[in-house]
Design an enzyme around this catalytic site. Structure first.
Site, mmCIF file in Angstrom:
data_model
loop_
_atom_site.group_PDB
_atom_site.id
_atom_site.type_symbol
_atom_site.label_atom_id
_atom_site.label_comp_id
_atom_site.label_asym_id
_atom_site.label_seq_id
_atom_site.Cartn_x
_atom_site.Cartn_y
_atom_site.Cartn_z
ATOM 1 N N ARG B 49 -37.743 133.690 110.438
ATOM 2 C CA ARG B 49 -37.139 132.893 111.501
ATOM 3 C C ARG B 49 -37.989 131.666 111.804
ATOM 4 O O ARG B 49 -39.099 131.519 111.298
ATOM 5 C CB ARG B 49 -36.909 133.720 112.764
ATOM 6 C CG ARG B 49 -38.177 134.417 113.261
ATOM 7 C CD ARG B 49 -38.153 134.648 114.732
ATOM 8 N NE ARG B 49 -38.196 133.390 115.460
ATOM 9 C CZ ARG B 49 -39.303 132.656 115.620
ATOM 10 N NH1 ARG B 49 -40.463 133.026 115.105
ATOM 11 N NH2 ARG B 49 -39.264 131.531 116.303
ATOM 12 N N GLY B 50 -37.422 130.773 112.647
ATOM 13 C CA GLY B 50 -38.067 129.500 112.939
ATOM 14 C C GLY B 50 -37.425 128.473 112.033
ATOM 15 O O GLY B 50 -37.521 128.591 110.802
ATOM 16 N N ALA B 51 -36.745 127.487 112.624
ATOM 17 C CA ALA B 51 -35.949 126.551 111.823
ATOM 18 C C ALA B 51 -36.743 125.945 110.656
ATOM 19 O O ALA B 51 -36.282 125.983 109.514
ATOM 20 C CB ALA B 51 -35.367 125.467 112.732
ATOM 21 N N ARG B 86 -27.717 131.136 107.805
ATOM 22 C CA ARG B 86 -27.743 130.960 109.270
ATOM 23 C C ARG B 86 -27.052 129.643 109.580
ATOM 24 O O ARG B 86 -27.429 128.589 109.053
ATOM 25 C CB ARG B 86 -29.180 130.958 109.826
ATOM 26 C CG ARG B 86 -29.844 132.331 109.727
ATOM 27 C CD ARG B 86 -30.797 132.585 110.894
ATOM 28 N NE ARG B 86 -30.099 132.853 112.127
ATOM 29 C CZ ARG B 86 -30.719 132.925 113.317
ATOM 30 N NH1 ARG B 86 -32.011 132.716 113.400
ATOM 31 N NH2 ARG B 86 -30.025 133.188 114.402
ATOM 32 N N GLN B 187 -38.378 136.813 121.325
ATOM 33 C CA GLN B 187 -39.368 136.071 120.540
ATOM 34 C C GLN B 187 -40.520 135.596 121.421
ATOM 35 O O GLN B 187 -41.647 135.458 120.947
ATOM 36 C CB GLN B 187 -38.705 134.862 119.861
ATOM 37 C CG GLN B 187 -37.726 135.221 118.743
ATOM 38 C CD GLN B 187 -36.296 135.340 119.244
ATOM 39 O OE1 GLN B 187 -36.054 135.543 120.437
ATOM 40 N NE2 GLN B 187 -35.337 135.226 118.349
ATOM 41 N N ASP B 228 -33.405 123.671 116.726
ATOM 42 C CA ASP B 228 -32.849 124.128 115.450
ATOM 43 C C ASP B 228 -31.980 123.073 114.786
ATOM 44 O O ASP B 228 -31.692 123.160 113.596
ATOM 45 C CB ASP B 228 -32.038 125.405 115.661
ATOM 46 C CG ASP B 228 -32.950 126.586 115.946
ATOM 47 O OD1 ASP B 228 -33.405 126.711 117.095
ATOM 48 O OD2 ASP B 228 -33.240 127.352 115.011
ATOM 49 N N ASN B 238 -30.864 124.741 120.359
ATOM 50 C CA ASN B 238 -32.066 125.575 120.326
ATOM 51 C C ASN B 238 -31.685 126.946 120.869
ATOM 52 O O ASN B 238 -30.564 127.155 121.330
ATOM 53 C CB ASN B 238 -33.197 124.927 121.142
ATOM 54 C CG ASN B 238 -34.543 125.603 120.904
ATOM 55 O OD1 ASN B 238 -34.885 125.928 119.769
ATOM 56 N ND2 ASN B 238 -35.300 125.840 121.957
ATOM 57 N N LYS B 239 -32.615 127.859 120.806
ATOM 58 C CA LYS B 239 -32.397 129.231 121.271
ATOM 59 C C LYS B 239 -31.678 129.267 122.617
ATOM 60 O O LYS B 239 -31.991 128.498 123.515
ATOM 61 C CB LYS B 239 -33.760 129.918 121.409
ATOM 62 C CG LYS B 239 -33.716 131.384 121.759
ATOM 63 C CD LYS B 239 -33.034 132.214 120.708
ATOM 64 C CE LYS B 239 -33.639 131.995 119.350
ATOM 65 N NZ LYS B 239 -32.758 132.370 118.237
#
Lengths: 343, 343
Positions: B49-51, B86, B187, B228, B238-239
């Protein structure tokens, strides 16, 4: 004292029982809370919760203590300890104050019992009134977000914010309820989701942080929450996260309503700045714990800030839905809350 | 392909390994993600994970596939599947597009490998630049809130928002970091809390709903988040929870910064309305699951809305901290983001 029974509190003629709300909805276990020590323990642990219900539960406890022939000194000591068991919700303090408002040496068991009994019956009526007045504000097609749990579990009656939702649903209004899960103790995800399903009211559970996107998409058209203490200027304390919802509602031009009985008004608080905010254990944030199990995901030593409540300023409230009617900002400014506490 | 290693991704000369981020911080388990099928599975499950990191991991995977002598048809098929694993983070799509931008029949293994290697080295440099420019905005005494995880785990380097925080801390600025736990996948509570402790940066973990009260109390003075996908008008995904933070920051007059490398800019998105938002499984909200255990607290049938991301409009952003500098609203309006993608 006569027998009484609500969704989460009952007196069977001998003992006072509380439904352990930390174990819901997975387990339905009634706990003997007849002794003040036990009642205090359960209030502190949120096994008994909901501002109105805590007040009534404490009143039952004191009435039973009085009936048992306890001395006035012991009775007052127990009252003092009960009063301090949760610092933010004021219904508890209001109830205890009324039950200890007799002159020294003038303790009258019958008066105390009657008062406790009245609190119970009265809260049911207060809930009914709040539901009736609040439901008038709900429109067909509304998407309503609510926070924490304010239903039959939190009161002796149909609830406050949830009572309104329930009434609107019974009136056949087409509504959809968005339930904030309400971290850290998940009263939304555990209790409100369960009550909504029992009542067959259309609902959707969300993480607290998803409310904003739903407002932006206009799927949420109203916010209705309960409260733990209302100051005279209309500021009020409620479960942490409420203030953020109020800011979001204002930004999106969405009505924000707070619902509560007059027993939640604190005549001694001029404004929200006077309301003490309870901070709870760090472990509540490092993980979760309940009848569903216990897990800890954060590093064990992680420092935590865990306020149980926050204060929403009156300026962000569209209207206060009380048992005597819907109060506007103007009503509050002209001292409406003082009036509301006088019957 | 040469060996590489970052906090959560490595190539040992033979296989590509990813650190399972769903198991952190309780367990540190490296997974073999050499095959595209495995990599896709791990990306979908947020184990990778993590763009920025997702883009590099996919690039490694394709480069290794090319090196293994795979046909162009199979290579393109794998690229297509990786690209779709994703839907919101655009770094992945940008990386895959570059790695498949050769003419049919012109597949060159050396070019592909060099490009993948360059992505890795470049991301470290991009992080360094973001950290440098961003740290200039951080003041002594700042209380900074961040959301999700944007550190060494999410990139090949020091991170984006967290890289800035880290740099400011290294520059001996007195700062305190408030970490949103970031429901549903935690997270913040799992990864950021762990990274902050490892870096010895003073921090406090909070429930997402407690950010508002901290802003009101002026304990939070800045918001810094990652992203993201950034649209050309400055809107960004974003999240989930980021948009709410932006609204809260605006209400409280607090600066709101978004940090990301140019690889997060999507030249095909005019505005946030063009960014697809991934919805994930209901069970993520009904409970939690990880190396720490698995619990479900909501009734099993509870309907859920679980968007993984939300979109923050440019109007709520104080500045965009990119690898080429700090961009103001005016910079964005005059097409700064297009410029930023051109080296």
């Amino acid at each position: 004292m006569r027998k009484f029974e609500s969704l989460a509190l009952r007196f069977d003629g001998e003992k006072i029982w509380v439904l352990d709300q930390m174990l819901l909805p997975q387990k339905k276990i009634w706990l003997d809370a007849t002794s003040p020590e036990k009642m205090i323990e359960y209030i502190r642990a949120l096994k008994v919760r909901g501002a109105p219900l805590i007040g009534i539960a404490a009143a039952f406890c004191l009435a039973r203590l009085a009936e048992s022939g306890e001395t006035e000194a012991e009775y007052r000591k127990a009252a003092e300890s009960l009063r301090a068991s949760r610092p933010t919700a004021v219904n508890l303090m209001n109830a205890v104050d009324k039950l200890t408002a007799f002159r020294p040496g003038q303790m009258n068991v019958r008066d105390i019992v009657e008062l406790a009994e009245r609190f119970f019956r009265e809260d049911q009526k207060l809930c009914e009134n709040i539901a009736k007045y609040g439901a008038e504000l709900v429109l067909d097609g509304d998407g309503i977000i609510t926070h924490c749990n304010t239903g039959g579990l939190a009161t002796a009656g149909v609830g406050t914010a949830m009572g309104i939702i329930r009434r609107a649903h019974e009136e056949k209004k087409k509504i959809h309820v968005y339930i904030d899960e309400t971290r850290p103790l998940l009263q939304g995800g555990r209790l409100t989701a369960w009550e909504m399903a029992e009542l067959a009211i259309p609902h959707t559970l969300i993480c607290d942080s998803a409310a904003a996107i739903l407002m932006r998409e206009k799927r949420i058209t109203k916010v209705i929450v309960g409260c733990d203490r209302i100051a005279l200027n209309g500021d009020f304390a409620n479960k942490v996260g409420t203030y953020g919802l109020a800011v979001l509602a204002r930004h999106h031009g969405i009505a924000f309503y707070v619902a509560g009985p007059y027993t939640t008004i604190d005549l001694h608080c001029e404004s929200g700045a006077d309301i003490p905010i309870e901070e709870r254990a760090a472990d509540e944030v490092r993980g979760v714990c309940g009848a569903f199990g216990e897990v800890v995901w954060a590093p064990r030593a992680t420092p935590v800030f865990n306020p149980a409540f926050d204060v929403t300023p009156a300026a962000l409230v569209s209207a206060w839905i009380l048992d005597k009617g819907v109060y506007t900002t103007e009503d509050i400014k002209r001292g409406g809350l003082i009036e509301c506490t006088q019957s």
